[in-house]
Structures are given as structure tokens and as C-alpha cells.
Design a protein around this motif. Sequence first.
Motif, mmCIF file in Angstrom:
data_model
loop_
_atom_site.group_PDB
_atom_site.id
_atom_site.type_symbol
_atom_site.label_atom_id
_atom_site.label_comp_id
_atom_site.label_asym_id
_atom_site.label_seq_id
_atom_site.Cartn_x
_atom_site.Cartn_y
_atom_site.Cartn_z
ATOM 1 N N ALA A 1 -9.165 -27.053 -30.120
ATOM 2 C CA ALA A 1 -8.124 -26.496 -30.981
ATOM 3 C C ALA A 1 -7.997 -27.447 -32.355
ATOM 4 N N GLU A 2 -7.724 -28.834 -32.035
ATOM 5 C CA GLU A 2 -7.475 -29.721 -32.901
ATOM 6 C C GLU A 2 -8.361 -29.923 -34.046
ATOM 7 N N PHE A 3 -9.798 -29.738 -33.501
ATOM 8 C CA PHE A 3 -10.796 -30.059 -34.568
ATOM 9 C C PHE A 3 -11.083 -28.403 -35.392
ATOM 10 N N ILE A 4 -10.814 -27.458 -34.510
ATOM 11 C CA ILE A 4 -10.634 -26.297 -35.577
ATOM 12 C C ILE A 4 -9.558 -26.003 -36.443
ATOM 13 N N LYS A 5 -8.501 -26.777 -36.171
ATOM 14 C CA LYS A 5 -7.391 -26.663 -37.140
ATOM 15 C C LYS A 5 -7.712 -27.660 -38.151
ATOM 16 N N ASP A 6 -8.392 -28.567 -38.132
ATOM 17 C CA ASP A 6 -8.557 -29.817 -39.273
ATOM 18 C C ASP A 6 -9.714 -29.656 -39.673
ATOM 19 N N GLU A 7 -11.036 -29.050 -39.224
ATOM 20 C CA GLU A 7 -12.131 -29.145 -39.722
ATOM 21 C C GLU A 7 -12.912 -27.999 -39.787
ATOM 22 N N MET A 8 -12.709 -26.777 -39.413
ATOM 23 C CA MET A 8 -13.366 -25.588 -39.459
ATOM 24 C C MET A 8 -13.045 -24.774 -40.724
ATOM 25 N N THR A 9 -14.264 -23.991 -41.166
ATOM 26 C CA THR A 9 -13.623 -23.243 -42.148
ATOM 27 C C THR A 9 -13.928 -21.771 -41.771
ATOM 28 N N LYS A 10 -14.849 -21.668 -40.914
ATOM 29 C CA LYS A 10 -15.337 -20.205 -40.174
ATOM 30 C C LYS A 10 -14.283 -19.810 -39.084
ATOM 31 N N PRO A 11 -14.120 -18.423 -39.311
ATOM 32 C CA PRO A 11 -13.129 -17.853 -38.114
ATOM 33 C C PRO A 11 -13.538 -18.439 -36.724
ATOM 34 N N ALA B 1 -3.737 -23.260 -33.934
ATOM 35 C CA ALA B 1 -5.061 -23.707 -34.804
ATOM 36 C C ALA B 1 -5.530 -22.470 -35.691
ATOM 37 N N GLY B 2 -4.658 -21.393 -35.310
ATOM 38 C CA GLY B 2 -5.052 -20.198 -36.178
ATOM 39 C C GLY B 2 -6.050 -19.209 -35.401
ATOM 40 N N VAL B 3 -6.317 -19.536 -34.221
ATOM 41 C CA VAL B 3 -7.270 -18.763 -33.467
ATOM 42 C C VAL B 3 -6.576 -17.625 -32.511
ATOM 43 N N GLU B 4 -6.929 -16.718 -32.610
ATOM 44 C CA GLU B 4 -6.478 -15.336 -31.632
ATOM 45 C C GLU B 4 -6.959 -15.556 -30.392
ATOM 46 N N VAL B 5 -6.097 -15.329 -29.258
ATOM 47 C CA VAL B 5 -6.922 -15.641 -27.770
ATOM 48 C C VAL B 5 -6.640 -13.963 -27.148
ATOM 49 N N ALA B 6 -7.861 -13.470 -26.758
ATOM 50 C CA ALA B 6 -7.872 -12.283 -26.021
ATOM 51 C C ALA B 6 -7.259 -12.663 -24.658
ATOM 52 N N LYS B 7 -6.631 -11.443 -24.098
ATOM 53 C CA LYS B 7 -6.099 -11.290 -22.827
ATOM 54 C C LYS B 7 -7.126 -11.118 -21.898
ATOM 55 N N MET B 8 -8.066 -10.158 -22.084
ATOM 56 C CA MET B 8 -9.301 -9.713 -21.469
ATOM 57 C C MET B 8 -10.555 -10.104 -22.329
ATOM 58 N N PRO B 9 -11.707 -10.185 -21.760
ATOM 59 C CA PRO B 9 -12.929 -10.332 -22.374
ATOM 60 C C PRO B 9 -13.097 -9.217 -23.470
ATOM 61 N N SER B 10 -12.850 -7.831 -23.176
ATOM 62 C CA SER B 10 -13.109 -6.545 -23.732
ATOM 63 C C SER B 10 -12.388 -6.976 -25.056
ATOM 64 N N GLU B 11 -11.260 -7.789 -25.258
ATOM 65 C CA GLU B 11 -10.647 -7.594 -26.567
ATOM 66 C C GLU B 11 -11.194 -8.391 -27.702
#
Length: 286
Positions: free
Chosen positions: A217-227, A267-277
Motif C-alpha cells: 500500500a505504501e508503494f502504491i501510494k508513492d509510486e504507482m500511476t496505474k489503478p 493509498a487510494g485502493v478500493e478493497v472488495a468484501k467478496m471476490p465477486s466484487e
Amino acid sequence: MIFLDKNTKCLVQGITGKQGSFHTEQMLNYDTCIEAGVTPGKGGQDFLGVPIFNSIGEAVEETDVNSSIIFVPAKFAKDAAFESIRYLDMVIIISEHIPVHDSMDIMAYANQMDTTVIGPNTPGVISPGVGKLGIMPTHIFDEGNVGVISRSGTLTYEIASELTRAGIGQSTCVGIGGDPVIGTNYIDVLKRFEADDDTEAIVLIGEIGGNAEEKAAEFIKDEMTKPVVSYIAGRTAPPGKRMGHAGAIIQGNSGTVASKTEALNNAGVEVAKMPSEVVKLLKKEI
């Protein structure tokens, strides 16, 4: 695609064993470039046209192999991995139940030799349309531009299948392994996906135990441009009880679904509650 491309030429360690022979046939059927097999004492034979050698040294002299996939019992896995690391660029360790100290020795040697290790206890890597080095069922994957990283083989299959049914293909799916000590981690794979022209979005599949997802999550927040979207397994797991993988154990207040979800959300990442989401969340990003 990452890890696996047209220049990847692989050998199979333990090619004559039950698992090695079965999965070698599946990999060949998926047009993966398997150039050699290694089983001590079986040199000079072949399996489905793949020449078998007594050692990796012999295979390297006779073929262009640059990668290996290991299907040997846990007690022999360290020696097999050391031999691969000595000669090759990438080593995928399918074997389960490798002692932690053996895994630590393997990773120390891989770092010394600058060799990429994926696993142990991994389903491997698949790039649909290119090939697979692993044990995953190929019919659930389809070519596309979504990268998948996971600690769990079965969750990789479940979510990849959901993506494929929704018309969302995958660039590469990587199982990093569910053990406490592994070679390639989330951040290593995220870096490759970020630089990969064939990947437009990423699904990160995590589980309870450890802090690998928080670090990612830290890396995504600081380094990732892709969703990136995510799913974390183990929502109902009781503290102190191992769930599935050796690395999936909650200790104290860390390593829980809640702590991982909070870090990823921050980090701006949405987390699904179930795999189907996962599909629904991904469609909002692409």
C-alpha cells in the motif's frame, strides 16, 4: 507481460515425477517453451520430446535454458533451488512445506546471484497467449491488460475466472506464494506491472498475516500511476490461528483484514468484501 515472454526458455526440475510430468505436459500444451528436464539418474531419456539431463550444468551446456520450475519434494528443494540459482535467471519453486530456514538460505543465495525467485509454495506465473510456468488451469484465463498478484493460488483462479467471464482479460497473473519467506514480493511485481506496456490495471489479492499488503500500500501510494483494486481473504479468521498458508496468521493487532484494508484505502485502493466484487471495482477504474 512480465516474467514470461518469447525469450523465456525453461527447464523442469523433477520432470519425471508425478507432479512434474503432469504439469510439464500441461505447460507444453499451452505452448510454453520447455527446453529441458532434469532428474538425476534419468539423463539421456526424454519426456514428450523434452530431453532429460542429470544436472542443470549439463542442461545449460546443451540447451538455451534461462529459467527453471521446481517440482521436487520439500527435503530436496533447497539443493534443487541452489543448482538453478547458480546457472539461471529465474527460478519458480512450486514445492510446498519447505522449512523456513531452507527458504531463508535460498533467498540469501538468490540475492547474492541476482536471480529472480518466485515462491516457494506458488502456483507460478501465467501470461495468457504466451505461456505458463506453473500449475494453474489455463481455461479460466484470457488475454488482456489486467495484471493479477496473489498470495493464494485458489483465489487467483477464482478472481481470474470472474474477470474472464466479465470479458476482462489478463496480461500476467503471478502467485507470489503463501509462505512466510518468499523470493518475489508484492512490491517487486507492482514495479514490473507499472513498467509493463501490456498492463493497464492491477488486482492485488491478499490475505491475513504479516505486513506485505501494508508495505505494498505504501508503494502504491508513492509510486504507482496505474489503478489498483484489491481483495483481502480471512475476514472471519480468529487471531492466533493459522488459516491455509503458513504465512496466514494474525499476531496481535497487525496482519488483520481491517489493518490491510485501511492501509490500502489510504493509498487510494478500493478493497472488495467478496471476490465477486472485484470486477465491479475494476470496471470503475478501466
